[in-house]
Design a protein around this motif. Structure first.
Motif, short mmCIF file in Angstrom:
data_model
loop_
_atom_site.label_atom_id
_atom_site.label_comp_id
_atom_site.label_asym_id
_atom_site.label_seq_id
_atom_site.Cartn_x
_atom_site.Cartn_y
_atom_site.Cartn_z
N HIS A 35 0.62 -1.19 0.05
CA HIS A 35 0.13 0.02 0.01
C HIS A 35 1.00 1.41 -0.01
CE1 HIS A 35 -2.91 2.99 1.54
NE2 HIS A 35 -3.86 2.33 0.93
N ALA A 36 2.14 1.30 0.80
CA ALA A 36 2.99 2.27 0.57
C ALA A 36 3.55 2.45 -0.43
CB ALA A 36 3.90 2.28 1.98
N MET A 37 3.79 1.48 -1.20
CA MET A 37 4.39 1.57 -2.72
C MET A 37 3.05 2.41 -3.60
SD MET A 37 6.23 -1.72 -3.13
CE MET A 37 7.26 -2.57 -1.94
N GLY A 38 2.07 2.41 -3.27
CA GLY A 38 1.00 3.05 -4.16
C GLY A 38 0.32 1.86 -4.88
N TYR A 39 0.37 0.86 -4.77
CA TYR A 39 -0.45 -0.45 -5.16
C TYR A 39 -1.69 -0.81 -4.76
CZ TYR A 39 3.85 -1.13 -7.48
OH TYR A 39 5.32 -1.01 -8.63
N ARG A 40 -2.67 -0.92 -5.36
CA ARG A 40 -3.99 -1.17 -4.65
C ARG A 40 -4.36 -2.71 -5.01
NH1 ARG A 40 -2.27 2.25 -2.22
NH2 ARG A 40 -3.01 4.28 -2.06
N TYR A 41 -4.95 -3.65 -4.22
CA TYR A 41 -5.21 -4.90 -4.24
C TYR A 41 -6.52 -5.21 -3.78
CZ TYR A 41 -3.62 -4.37 0.28
OH TYR A 41 -3.30 -3.89 1.48
N ARG A 42 -6.68 -6.30 -3.91
CA ARG A 42 -7.89 -7.15 -3.31
C ARG A 42 -7.40 -8.36 -2.61
NH1 ARG A 42 -10.22 -3.20 -4.27
NH2 ARG A 42 -11.27 -2.72 -5.83
N LEU A 43 -8.22 -8.52 -1.64
CA LEU A 43 -7.66 -9.66 -0.62
C LEU A 43 -8.45 -11.10 -0.99
CD1 LEU A 43 -8.06 -7.64 2.72
CD2 LEU A 43 -5.78 -8.27 1.25
N ARG A 44 -7.71 -12.08 -1.23
CA ARG A 44 -8.15 -13.44 -1.26
C ARG A 44 -9.36 -13.65 -2.00
NH1 ARG A 44 -6.25 -12.35 3.47
NH2 ARG A 44 -7.97 -11.22 4.49
N ASP A 123 14.20 -8.77 6.41
CA ASP A 123 14.97 -8.07 5.60
C ASP A 123 13.90 -7.01 4.70
OD1 ASP A 123 16.40 -6.55 3.95
OD2 ASP A 123 17.47 -8.12 3.01
N HIS A 124 13.44 -6.01 5.31
CA HIS A 124 12.25 -5.19 4.86
C HIS A 124 12.50 -4.72 3.43
CE1 HIS A 124 9.59 -5.30 8.25
NE2 HIS A 124 10.69 -5.19 9.03
N GLN A 125 13.84 -4.10 3.34
CA GLN A 125 14.18 -3.55 2.35
C GLN A 125 14.26 -4.52 1.00
OE1 GLN A 125 17.77 -1.41 2.52
NE2 GLN A 125 17.86 -0.54 0.32
N SER A 126 14.88 -5.76 1.10
CA SER A 126 15.10 -6.53 0.00
C SER A 126 13.71 -7.08 -0.33
CB SER A 126 15.75 -7.98 0.69
OG SER A 126 15.84 -8.76 -0.20
N THR A 127 12.49 -7.49 0.53
CA THR A 127 11.16 -7.71 0.36
C THR A 127 10.49 -6.68 -0.53
OG1 THR A 127 11.16 -9.13 2.23
CG2 THR A 127 9.12 -8.65 1.32
N ALA A 128 10.71 -5.38 -0.02
CA ALA A 128 10.04 -4.29 -0.91
C ALA A 128 10.70 -4.38 -2.38
CB ALA A 128 10.32 -3.18 -0.20
N GLN A 129 11.87 -4.47 -2.49
CA GLN A 129 12.56 -4.40 -3.62
C GLN A 129 12.04 -5.70 -4.73
OE1 GLN A 129 16.62 -4.54 -3.02
NE2 GLN A 129 16.86 -2.35 -2.72
N ARG A 130 11.89 -6.99 -4.17
CA ARG A 130 11.34 -8.03 -4.74
C ARG A 130 9.77 -7.73 -5.14
NH1 ARG A 130 10.79 -13.19 -1.64
NH2 ARG A 130 9.98 -14.11 -3.79
N ILE A 131 9.11 -7.04 -4.40
CA ILE A 131 7.81 -6.86 -4.53
C ILE A 131 7.72 -5.97 -5.81
CG2 ILE A 131 5.65 -5.87 -3.76
CD1 ILE A 131 6.27 -7.06 -1.00
N GLN A 132 8.45 -4.61 -5.52
CA GLN A 132 8.30 -3.76 -6.47
C GLN A 132 8.80 -4.27 -8.00
OE1 GLN A 132 7.77 -0.18 -5.90
NE2 GLN A 132 7.63 -0.14 -8.03
N LYS A 133 9.93 -5.15 -8.30
CA LYS A 133 10.16 -5.72 -9.22
C LYS A 133 9.13 -6.42 -9.74
CE LYS A 133 13.77 -8.28 -11.28
NZ LYS A 133 15.10 -9.27 -11.31
#
Length: 140
Positions: A35-44, A123-133
């Protein structure tokens, strides 16, 4: 059955009863991150195999947040319990097999799938980078 075994079984039963399948700390952490990255999503989404934790419909992308123990990740937290193995081994093996089938079904239907393991969230930063990519529109 010894008294100590009954107490242990009772305590374990109570612990198991408290474990949630949705809204877990790891899932909430990923949701806040996305959400902080600006993406919107639906749950389950119930119409998708396995009801992914986060679904990005227009991107045809799904994210699963897996607990290392429940989905048997190859890490320190994913080890099998030493007690009651007749119960745990088949139960956890079914989870792993179901995960494979769900992922295959989603990918066969044209979805991209990302699995985030509970231990990776340290490792928040690494996880955030994986999600962003994973979610970025420019994928090579």
């Amino acid at each position: 059955m010894r008294l100590a075994d009954r107490i242990s079984t009772k305590r374990r039963s109570e612990n198991m009863r408290r474990i949630k399948s949705t809204g877990t700390k790891p899932e909430m952490l990923v949701r806040r991150m996305v959400h902080a990255m600006g993406y919107r999503y639906r749950l389950r989404r119930k119409d998708l195999p396995g009801k992914p934790d986060l679904v990005f419909g227009p991107r045809r992308a799904a994210i699963f947040v897996h607990g290392c123990f429940w989905h048997q990740h190859d890490c320190r937290d994913g080890k099998l319990p030493s007690s009651n193995s007749d119960y745990w081994v088949p139960k956890l093996a079914r989870n792993v097999e179901r995960d494979k089938l769900v992922r295959s079904a989603l990918e066969a239907d044209g979805w991209r799938v990302l699995v985030i393991w509970e231990c990776e969230l340290k490792d928040h930063q690494s996880t955030a980078q994986r999600i962003q990519k994973f979610l970025s529109p420019c994928r090579a």
